[in-house]
Design a protein around this motif. Structure first.
Motif, PDB file in Angstrom:
ATOM      1  N   ALA A 188      -6.658  53.505  37.012  1.00 39.99           N
ATOM      2  CA  ALA A 188      -8.082  53.520  36.708  1.00 39.99           C
ATOM      3  C   ALA A 188      -8.530  52.205  36.082  1.00 39.99           C
ATOM      4  N   LEU A 189      -7.758  51.696  35.103  1.00 39.33           N
ATOM      5  CA  LEU A 189      -8.125  50.448  34.438  1.00 39.33           C
ATOM      6  C   LEU A 189      -6.874  49.647  34.101  1.00 39.33           C
ATOM      7  N   LEU A 223     -10.927  42.974  32.694  1.00 38.12           N
ATOM      8  CA  LEU A 223     -10.678  44.321  33.188  1.00 38.12           C
ATOM      9  C   LEU A 223     -10.707  44.345  34.706  1.00 38.12           C
ATOM     10  N   ASP A 224      -9.752  45.047  35.288  1.00 37.16           N
ATOM     11  CA  ASP A 224      -9.740  45.334  36.727  1.00 37.16           C
ATOM     12  C   ASP A 224      -9.932  46.836  36.901  1.00 37.16           C
ATOM     13  N   THR A 253     -12.879  41.508  38.898  1.00 38.05           N
ATOM     14  CA  THR A 253     -12.481  41.444  37.502  1.00 38.05           C
ATOM     15  C   THR A 253     -13.707  41.233  36.634  1.00 38.05           C
ATOM     16  N   THR A 254     -13.806  42.039  35.589  1.00 41.31           N
ATOM     17  CA  THR A 254     -14.900  41.923  34.622  1.00 41.31           C
ATOM     18  C   THR A 254     -14.368  41.249  33.367  1.00 41.31           C
ATOM     19  N   ARG A 255     -15.061  40.204  32.917  1.00 43.51           N
ATOM     20  CA  ARG A 255     -14.617  39.431  31.755  1.00 43.51           C
ATOM     21  C   ARG A 255     -15.580  39.659  30.599  1.00 43.51           C
ATOM     22  N   GLY A 314      -1.304  40.104  26.180  1.00 45.73           N
ATOM     23  CA  GLY A 314      -0.535  40.995  27.043  1.00 45.73           C
ATOM     24  C   GLY A 314      -1.424  41.843  27.928  1.00 45.73           C
ATOM     25  N   SER A 315      -0.890  42.975  28.359  1.00 46.19           N
ATOM     26  CA  SER A 315      -1.620  43.844  29.299  1.00 46.19           C
ATOM     27  C   SER A 315      -1.545  45.296  28.854  1.00 46.19           C
ATOM     28  N   LEU A 316      -2.536  46.052  29.288  1.00 48.16           N
ATOM     29  CA  LEU A 316      -2.583  47.493  29.054  1.00 48.16           C
ATOM     30  C   LEU A 316      -3.001  48.177  30.341  1.00 48.16           C
TER      31      LEU A 316
END
Length: 309
Positions: A208-209, A192-193, A179-181, A227-229
């Motif tokens: 992909a993301l 981001l994963d 995970t990138t923060r 939330g999430s995308l």
């Protein structure tokens, strides 16, 4: 009512049965019959963007969900749309705002009897959330995802991020499997994963993301966006593998019909003889010879008696 029935000899019955089996064609003799699957058929779906955001307004006294998607398709479908807008009351005066804009935004899903496949392609895209009209949440040069499920084979999931990625105005380097923060003071944080892939014996999912968003913009009366995308997601489920069962055709043994009272050793075969035939023939010849001699002797005695009289 009178009825007449005819009974065929055993040999004729056997011949008739063979002729009937031959007339039935190769399927009756092959012994291999395809089994039709009764389970679910294959399935495929794809989406360029899917959001599940919660927008809090007026110091969190009002919450408005932002649930939108772009180019979300299920087999057999495809879509190519490069822009998505949304409207939220209380945000920017209720005017529509662009959630996602891209040069290329494609999604495709197909299903056949033997394969299910889904794919997405997103190029030069920028994603926005309420409260940040001038700052992109994320910008990507290119991302793709593919999920392929073939009946009877292991599913395959692939996801790739191509080129640079910018989050909240910062260019970042993503690492696979982690995970990138990215945090920006006064704006918020994004996690981001990269390239998530999952497979089972029949299913595959490629993303992909995935972004987890916590944004606190100080404008437009927006208190918080959480939330999430999901960007570039493809899923598939393989059709059931065909099942074939093989059975060996079985035929009843040929009937061995013999006259009553005749032993098996002395019964005549279809060729007209058996192992005792020479002995029977020899005995018949011997009887003929003895009978002929007796007949000749009787005649001679009769002639002698006539001469003495």
């Amino acid at each position: 009512m009178n009825s007449t029935s005819f009974r065929l000899p055993a040999r004729r019955l056997t011949t008739a049965a063979v002729a009937t089996a031959l007339a039935a064609g190769p399927v009756a003799l092959s012994g291999a019959h395809p089994a039709h699957a009764t389970g679910d058929e294959g399935h495929a779906s794809a989406a360029v963007l899917r959001t599940g955001l919660d927008v809090a307004l007026l110091n969190k006294t009002v919450r408005v969900p932002l649930t939108v998607s772009l180019n979300e398709v299920e087999a057999p479908q495809s879509a190519e749309k490069t822009a998505l807008t949304a409207r939220l009351d209380g945000v920017d005066g209720g005017r529509p705002f662009t959630v996602l804009g891209a040069e290329v935004a494609q999604a495709k899903a197909t299903v056949t009897a033997s394969k299910a496949e889904a794919s997405t392609h997103l190029a030069r895209a920028s994603l926005h959330v309420p409260g940040l009209p001038l700052l992109s949440l994320i910008e990507v040069e290119g991302i793709t995802s593919t999920a392929t499920c073939v009946a009877g084979k292991a599913p395959v999931a692939e996801a790739n991020v191509l080129g640079a990625v910018t989050v909240l105005g910062k260019r970042v380097t993503l690492t696979a499997g982690g995970t990138t923060r990215v945090a920006v003071p006064g704006v918020g944080e994004v996690r981001l994963d990269l390239s998530k892939r999952e497979t089972t014996t029949r299913t595959a999912t490629a993303t992909a993301l995935e972004l987890a968003v916590e944004v606190n913009p100080l404008e437009l009366n927006v208190a918080e966006v959480t939330g999430s995308l999901t960007l570039a997601e493809a899923t598939c489920e393989a059709p059931p593998a065909p099942v074939r069962t093989t059975t060996e055709p079985s035929a009843p043994p040929a009937a061995d019909v013999r006259p009553q009272g005749v032993p098996a050793e002395t019964g005549l075969a279809e060729t007209g003889g058996s192992s005792v035939t020479p002995y029977v023939a020899g005995g018949a010849v011997a009887l003929l010879v003895v009978g002929g001699g007796a007949l000749s002797l009787t005649r001679r005695r009769g002639v002698g008696r006539a001469a003495r009289r």
